[in-house]
Design a protein around this motif. Sequence first.
Motif, PDB file in Angstrom:
ATOM      1  N   PRO A   1       5.335  -6.901  23.405  1.00 23.49           N
ATOM      2  CA  PRO A   1       6.250  -8.112  23.538  1.00 23.49           C
ATOM      3  C   PRO A   1       7.359  -8.189  23.099  1.00 23.49           C
ATOM      4  N   ASP A   2       8.281  -8.852  23.573  1.00 22.56           N
ATOM      5  CA  ASP A   2       9.786  -9.000  23.226  1.00 22.56           C
ATOM      6  C   ASP A   2      10.046 -10.405  23.476  1.00 22.56           C
ATOM      7  N   GLY A   3      10.367 -11.325  22.414  1.00 22.29           N
ATOM      8  CA  GLY A   3      10.863 -12.395  22.593  1.00 22.29           C
ATOM      9  C   GLY A   3      10.539 -13.437  21.203  1.00 22.29           C
ATOM     10  N   ILE A   4      10.517 -14.682  21.331  1.00 21.70           N
ATOM     11  CA  ILE A   4      10.344 -15.692  20.173  1.00 21.70           C
ATOM     12  C   ILE A   4       8.885 -16.138  20.403  1.00 21.70           C
ATOM     13  N   VAL A   5       8.576 -16.100  19.332  1.00 25.62           N
ATOM     14  CA  VAL A   5       6.957 -16.780  19.158  1.00 25.62           C
ATOM     15  C   VAL A   5       7.018 -18.126  18.608  1.00 25.62           C
ATOM     16  N   GLY A   6       6.473 -18.945  19.339  1.00 23.54           N
ATOM     17  CA  GLY A   6       6.297 -20.383  18.477  1.00 23.54           C
ATOM     18  C   GLY A   6       4.801 -20.855  18.316  1.00 23.54           C
TER      19      GLY A   6
ATOM     20  N   GLY B   1      19.549 -19.958  20.546  1.00 21.65           N
ATOM     21  CA  GLY B   1      20.245 -18.909  21.287  1.00 21.65           C
ATOM     22  C   GLY B   1      19.816 -17.473  21.331  1.00 21.65           C
ATOM     23  N   LYS B   2      18.685 -17.068  20.653  1.00 17.33           N
ATOM     24  CA  LYS B   2      18.029 -15.872  20.460  1.00 17.33           C
ATOM     25  C   LYS B   2      17.078 -15.475  21.748  1.00 17.33           C
ATOM     26  N   GLY B   3      16.780 -16.571  22.536  1.00 16.59           N
ATOM     27  CA  GLY B   3      15.924 -16.041  23.473  1.00 16.59           C
ATOM     28  C   GLY B   3      16.369 -15.836  24.758  1.00 16.59           C
ATOM     29  N   LYS B   4      17.588 -15.840  24.943  1.00 18.66           N
ATOM     30  CA  LYS B   4      18.233 -15.455  26.220  1.00 18.66           C
ATOM     31  C   LYS B   4      17.885 -14.178  26.934  1.00 18.66           C
TER      32      LYS B   4
ATOM     33  N   SER C   1      13.029 -29.387  23.132  1.00 22.21           N
ATOM     34  CA  SER C   1      13.933 -28.575  22.257  1.00 22.21           C
ATOM     35  C   SER C   1      14.196 -26.891  22.135  1.00 22.21           C
ATOM     36  N   VAL C   2      12.949 -26.636  22.418  1.00 21.51           N
ATOM     37  CA  VAL C   2      12.940 -24.849  22.267  1.00 21.51           C
ATOM     38  C   VAL C   2      13.856 -24.489  23.648  1.00 21.51           C
ATOM     39  N   LEU C   3      13.447 -24.885  24.782  1.00 22.68           N
ATOM     40  CA  LEU C   3      14.224 -24.623  25.947  1.00 22.68           C
ATOM     41  C   LEU C   3      15.918 -24.765  26.016  1.00 22.68           C
ATOM     42  N   ARG C   4      15.877 -26.104  25.307  1.00 26.88           N
ATOM     43  CA  ARG C   4      17.379 -26.508  25.107  1.00 26.88           C
ATOM     44  C   ARG C   4      18.284 -25.557  24.239  1.00 26.88           C
ATOM     45  N   PHE C   5      17.716 -25.099  23.015  1.00 28.11           N
ATOM     46  CA  PHE C   5      18.503 -24.441  21.953  1.00 28.11           C
ATOM     47  C   PHE C   5      17.984 -23.072  21.568  1.00 28.11           C
TER      48      PHE C   5
ATOM     49  N   GLU D   1      16.724 -21.057  24.175  1.00 24.97           N
ATOM     50  CA  GLU D   1      17.063 -20.677  25.557  1.00 24.97           C
ATOM     51  C   GLU D   1      16.223 -19.464  26.201  1.00 24.97           C
ATOM     52  N   PRO D   2      15.059 -19.683  26.088  1.00 25.82           N
ATOM     53  CA  PRO D   2      14.444 -18.226  26.756  1.00 25.82           C
ATOM     54  C   PRO D   2      14.455 -18.472  28.276  1.00 25.82           C
TER      55      PRO D   2
END
Length: 504
Positions: A139-144, A200-203, A280-284, A286-287
Amino acid sequence: MTDYPALGRLPGMTPVGVIDIGSNSVRLVIYEGLARSLTVLFNEKVLSGLGKGLAQTNRLDVQAVESALSALRRFALLARQAGVVDLYPIATAAAREAQNGPEFIAAAEAVLDREIIILTGSGEAEGAAHGVLAGFYRPDGIVGDLGGGSLELIDVTPEGLGVGMTTPLGGLRLRDLSGGDLTKAQSIADSHISASPLAGKGKGRDFFAVGGTWRNLAKLHMEQTSYPLHVMHAYEMPASGVDGFLDAVIKSDPDKLTGISAVSKSRRTLLAYGAVALKSVLRFIEPEKIVLSALGVREGYLYERLSPDIQAEDPLIASARELSLLRSRSPDHARELVDWSRRSFEALGIDETPEEERLRVAACLLADIGWRAHPDYRGKQALSIIAHAAMPAVDHRGRAFLGLTNFYRHEGSLDQQHIPELESLVDERLLKRAQILASLFRATYLLTASMPGILDQFKWAQDPRGGFTLVIPPSFADLIGERPDGRLQQFAKVVGKVLRMEAR
């Protein structure tokens, strides 16, 4: 009465359990054993609501504590009944932060007769990330991880984890902080996520959503989009275009939402706050897309206890191997199919990507799990078992491929009019590969009876007359006949090659 062993369970496994004392729910999950691919034996939660009102009082509610302790007494008995030796109780935000948290933990430890591990905010984030590592392939991304009291965020890559962080954006906490005002809740969520070092780290990457509220949001999304595969793990929602859905959840009466019957009534009150946090996650952050994970802190806690060698295994292949062991006529033959299909692809010039290769390996291991069903229903039953199995590390496209490969392997007909609705999840290339593998399996079956010890002696040879010859050892010459040749010609048609069969 004779006490027969449970032949439907893997041998040599000792059940292991995790009790997760969260801000909204208290849950017991018992797994078949500590393994790369975890199989659930028992799962029960109680919505005690320990974190309710915590933002105002800084204390755990008395009734919530009584509910939680009652659940823990029941869970302790169930764990003993299931033969659990290693039981790991963990506690998260509410017990960690409440003024009377230590008193509750002491009472809970007395009930369970063992120490409870209180996870820090960063520890909870790391646990969720390990859960994603347990459930996905590289996996490569942000976990919430969205719970009742907090939202943990952490960066995950195949090489390792970033620094975990916690925010007070759990559903119960956000509702309390905002006084039930969803506009204010959005402002609170925006202020925390925009200030996060992960902004911005989810782009161009995935956002792995963990937690019951987000899973129920995804379940609602499935219903509203008439999605054909109701499996939560690895369900994807594109980041672009989901705002309208989230806005509707935030602004509408939850009981009047289309498809809301799929969500339990006890979970509906926090849906809007989960939607607020996700906006908020999608807006800031940005995945590119949201990927649901059914595995989280509990599975991550067990993943950390595996040896590095086992952690490095592909969980999809491990899961397929286990299903083969439990259901195939011969798991050894299934393993031989892996090498035989590889040699066939190489000889016939059928290329594959690394992802297609791992799907082919899994398909081979699963090729014969439907044999006990009635012949008229083997294809449909195998398709259902595979598509809906608790297999990790495979997206829905891959699930559909694996299920369709087994469906075609039993049905024989590749008529487009008879393809199940899951076909819509795969592209033309992957659908073709399902047909190729299924046709190879069908030809192979009539030459082996799905038994080991024969395939290794077969080989493909370039034929000077054109095409390829399947060379059978002279000692197996009597296997050649009209029906096996008919199956070979079906395979030839699918791969677009001239194929023959000879003993020499």
